[in-house]
Design an enzyme around this catalytic site. Structure first.
Site, mmCIF file in Angstrom:
data_model
loop_
_atom_site.group_PDB
_atom_site.id
_atom_site.type_symbol
_atom_site.label_atom_id
_atom_site.label_comp_id
_atom_site.label_asym_id
_atom_site.label_seq_id
_atom_site.Cartn_x
_atom_site.Cartn_y
_atom_site.Cartn_z
ATOM 1 N N SER A 328 -9.174 -69.722 39.591
ATOM 2 C CA SER A 328 -9.400 -70.108 38.136
ATOM 3 C C SER A 328 -10.313 -70.991 37.828
ATOM 4 C CB SER A 328 -7.800 -70.412 37.938
ATOM 5 O OG SER A 328 -6.884 -69.355 38.309
ATOM 6 N N ASP A 352 2.317 -64.656 25.538
ATOM 7 C CA ASP A 352 2.734 -64.471 26.728
ATOM 8 C C ASP A 352 4.109 -64.162 27.732
ATOM 9 O OD1 ASP A 352 1.458 -64.361 29.512
ATOM 10 O OD2 ASP A 352 1.404 -66.454 30.309
ATOM 11 N N ASP A 367 0.662 -62.543 35.478
ATOM 12 C CA ASP A 367 0.580 -63.748 35.306
ATOM 13 C C ASP A 367 1.279 -64.797 36.885
ATOM 14 O OD1 ASP A 367 -0.417 -66.139 33.129
ATOM 15 O OD2 ASP A 367 0.997 -67.153 34.705
ATOM 16 N N HIS A 373 4.428 -67.874 29.856
ATOM 17 C CA HIS A 373 3.976 -69.829 29.396
ATOM 18 C C HIS A 373 3.676 -69.680 28.082
ATOM 19 C CE1 HIS A 373 1.503 -70.724 33.031
ATOM 20 N NE2 HIS A 373 1.254 -69.539 33.522
ATOM 21 N N CYS A 386 -3.483 -69.668 32.604
ATOM 22 C CA CYS A 386 -2.744 -68.868 32.268
ATOM 23 C C CYS A 386 -3.604 -67.453 32.453
ATOM 24 C CB CYS A 386 -2.170 -68.570 30.692
ATOM 25 S SG CYS A 386 -1.528 -67.224 30.024
#
Length: 644
Positions: A328, A352, A367, A373, A386
């Site tokens: 990430s 999401d 996710d 989220h 995310c």
């Protein structure tokens, strides 16, 4: 009885013939001799005069003092010191084998010592001394001094040896020197500098010692020595003094280096911190490390085995040669690519649901938060990491546009730092995959590149450099460790210029969105809130978790049920102060789990000292918050997902 009559006329004739022939032979021989004299003394006088002079005079090299390596505050990281050596001059010894055997009864002489001595002899003249034992202690030196009369041609001398006073600290950065081998000799000849290494035993093998070898080595001096027919030195005719090597002054601070290495503890990993405005390396960590002093005089087999066969691989220079999925920590650069391409202009947002699906496919790219989220815009997507947001963004950008953009931030290419051995990492493309695997590129592979997984690989140095470029608003400064080179004789210093490697024109508003998202990462609600707790400056950061092994579609990651070396890597990138960054860094803790809890606290200690002069507390400065297994954005994909 008839008397024989002699034919004097006949005898005189043959006598004159024999005499004439003998005279002709003598004259011919003298003519050949005269011609030879003429050939040697007239036609080839210069050639043979030079050979004769060389037989009478020999050049004996005088080794220069190697330059020092110092940190930014003048702390010595590499210097030279004198040691007692026991040396033999073969031309002065009648029976070399007996002499060595008798010395062995007086002072310990190992088989390795004998092997080294033999190599020295092969590389030097018989009238030059070669060490049979180095690093004599005072007792051994005194014992030999008492018995010196028994060993003609053997004497105690002092030689310069390289020493690294801080031991393991910064060893991958500073590097080490070792004995010159055949490969080194071949390289020196190719560079045209072999003559400058006559008499030298050592050469830089890694790190700065290797990269700046020519500056550190200096210029070898020579003595003209007259020798007799037996090869014994008679007198010194002339001498040319050696020129000492230059000193290197680094941008790194040894105290900051100590804080960073101590913060890792027993964990494996790497860290690089850069001044984004200049490209100066502030700290350079590869853990575990090693003691470079072991290599100076030739490492023994036991220590070599321990280092070379260790599962922790202490000899690997991880910042340059360790390659990891960026996880990430890749997302801020994907986000900026989307903003610059106009794919996610504010107030764009998504709902999401906790997963992403390709059109026409039933496969779910999950996710890290199963429930999703909720409503997520660009800034929030960075803050909460995310996955779903970046899955979709990567697909809309396409792999070619995505990789060509992030390449400006140093991914997939060498940084040209002043240490040899750097590798490029990997930015995958359809062309690369076809060359490598003879397979086409699948849409699912683009999806996971968006979260820094799949084939994407980066070194810790590349992550630090990318973070520095982002902090510097798209301007890439060449990273370098040496800031000044100091003349070994005059002390005059030459500054190493800062170099702009690349510059990408970015919309300041887009950069600001990404930076705000990274600042929120260290605030309450962000994935590294504990790292930013009570900070006296603003930190912009991104956490990351990179998978070491894949897990199945419906399987849940359980750190405690996995072998320690198969657990996820923890990553953390940051720059501070966010408003005007002077430090940008990347930390990787191998198999550390979560970036915010494993790598983030290390970065915080380094930033606290660099920005505030604050020493780390005896206990951790921040307590890691409990986070879900993939809360920092770990990919939960498998090889099967690549083919959707």
């Amino acid at each position: 009885m008839v008397a024989e009559l002699k034919n004097y006329i006949h005898e005189q004739y043959y006598f004159r013939v024999r005499l004439g022939f003998a005279g002709f032979v003598v004259l011919s021989l003298f003519s050949l001799l005269a011609f030879r004299f003429y050939y040697l003394q007239i036609l080839h006088y210069n050639h043979y005069q030079t050979l004769a002079e060389n037989n009478r005079i020999s050049l004996v090299p005088t080794i220069p003092n190697r330059g020092l390596i110092l940190d930014k505050n003048g702390v010595v990281l590499a210097h030279n010191f004198f040691v007692y050596t026991l040396e033999i001059t073969p031309a002065k010894v009648k029976n070399l084998d007996n002499t060595i055997a008798e010395l062995g009864q007086l002072i310990e002489v190992s088989s390795l010592d004998k092997k080294r001595f033999k190599k020295f002899r092969e590389q030097s003249h018989s009238f030059e001394s070669a060490p049979i034992r180095t690093h004599l202690n005072e007792i051994e030196a005194a014992k030999f001094a008492v018995n010196h009369y028994r060993f003609p041609g053997v004497e105690i001398k002092s030689r310069l040896f390289r020493h690294y006073p801080l031991g393991k600290l910064g060893s991958h950065m500073v590097g080490y020197i070792g004995r010159i081998n055949d490969k080194d000799i071949e390289n020196l000849k190719q560079q045209g500098v072999y003559s400058n290494y006559k008499g030298s035993d050592h050469i830089g093998k890694s790190g700065l010692e290797q990269f700046y070898e020519q500056q550190l080595h200096g210029t070898t001096g020579f003595q003209q020595v007259e020798i007799d027919a037996d090869g014994h030195a008679v007198r010194v005719l002339s001498s040319n003094a050696p020129v000492p090597g230059d000193n290197l002054i680094l941008s790194a601070d040894s105290k900051l280096q100590e804080i960073a290495e101590t913060a890792f503890g027993e964990r494996r990993g790497a860290m690089v911190a850069i001044n984004p405005k200049t490209g100066e390396i502030l700290t350079y960590v590869s853990q575990p490390t090693f003691n470079p002093n072991l290599f100076v005089d030739g490492i023994d087999s036991e220590n070599w085995k321990l280092l070379n066969e260790s599962l922790d691989k202490p000899l690997i220079n991880r910042p340059l040669r360790g390659i990891y999925p960026p996880g990430s920590t890749f997302k801020p650069f994907v986000a900026l690519a989307g903003l610059e391409a106009g794919k996610r202009n504010p107030p764009f947002s998504i709902q999401d649901a906790g997963f992403f699906m390709l059109p026409g496919s039933r496969h779910r790219y999950r996710d890290w938060k199963p429930s999703g989220h909720g409503v997520v815009d660009m800034q929030k997507a960075i803050t909460v990491s995310c996955d779903t947001f970046f899955y979709g963004l990567a697909m809309e950008l396409g792999i070619d546009k995505l990789t060509s953009f992030v390449r400006h931030f140093g991914f997939g290419r060498k940084s040209d730092i002043d240490i040899k051995g750097e590798i490029e990492g990997l930015l995958p493309t359809p062309e690369w995959k076809m060359r490598r695997y003879k397979q086409p590129w699948y849409p699912g592979e683009t999806v996971i590149v968006g979260i820094g997984q799949g084939y994407t690989l980066a070194t810790p140095l590349q992550l630090a450099q990318a973070t520095a470029i982002l902090a510097n608003n798209g301007v890439a400064m060449k990273p370098h460790l040496v800031t000044k080179i100091q003349n070994g004789l005059t002390g005059k210093q030459i500054d190493i210029p800062t170099i702009v490697q690349d510059r990408i024109e970015l919309n300041p508003e887009n950069v600001e969105i990404v930076k705000r998202g990274m600042v929120d990462v260290t605030l309450p609600g962000g994935t590294a809130a504990s790292v930013g707790a009570n900070a006296q400056y603003t930190i912009a950061a991104k956490t990351g978790t990179a998978q070491v092994i894949g897990i199945k579609q419906n399987e849940k990651y359980n750190e405690h049920a996995i072998n320690e070396r198969h657990r996820d890597h923890a990553l953390f990138i940051a720059f501070a102060p966010a408003e005007d960054p002077t430090i940008a860094l990347a930390v990787i803790v191998e198999n550390g789990g979560h970036g915010g809890s494993a790598a983030g606290p290390i970065a915080r200690k380094v930033m606290d000292y660099y920005l505030l002069g604050k020493m780390p507390a005896t206990e951790p400065t921040a307590v890691a918050e409990p986070v879900p297994a993939s809360a920092t954005g770990a990919a939960t994909t498998t090889e099967e997902e690549f083919h959707d």
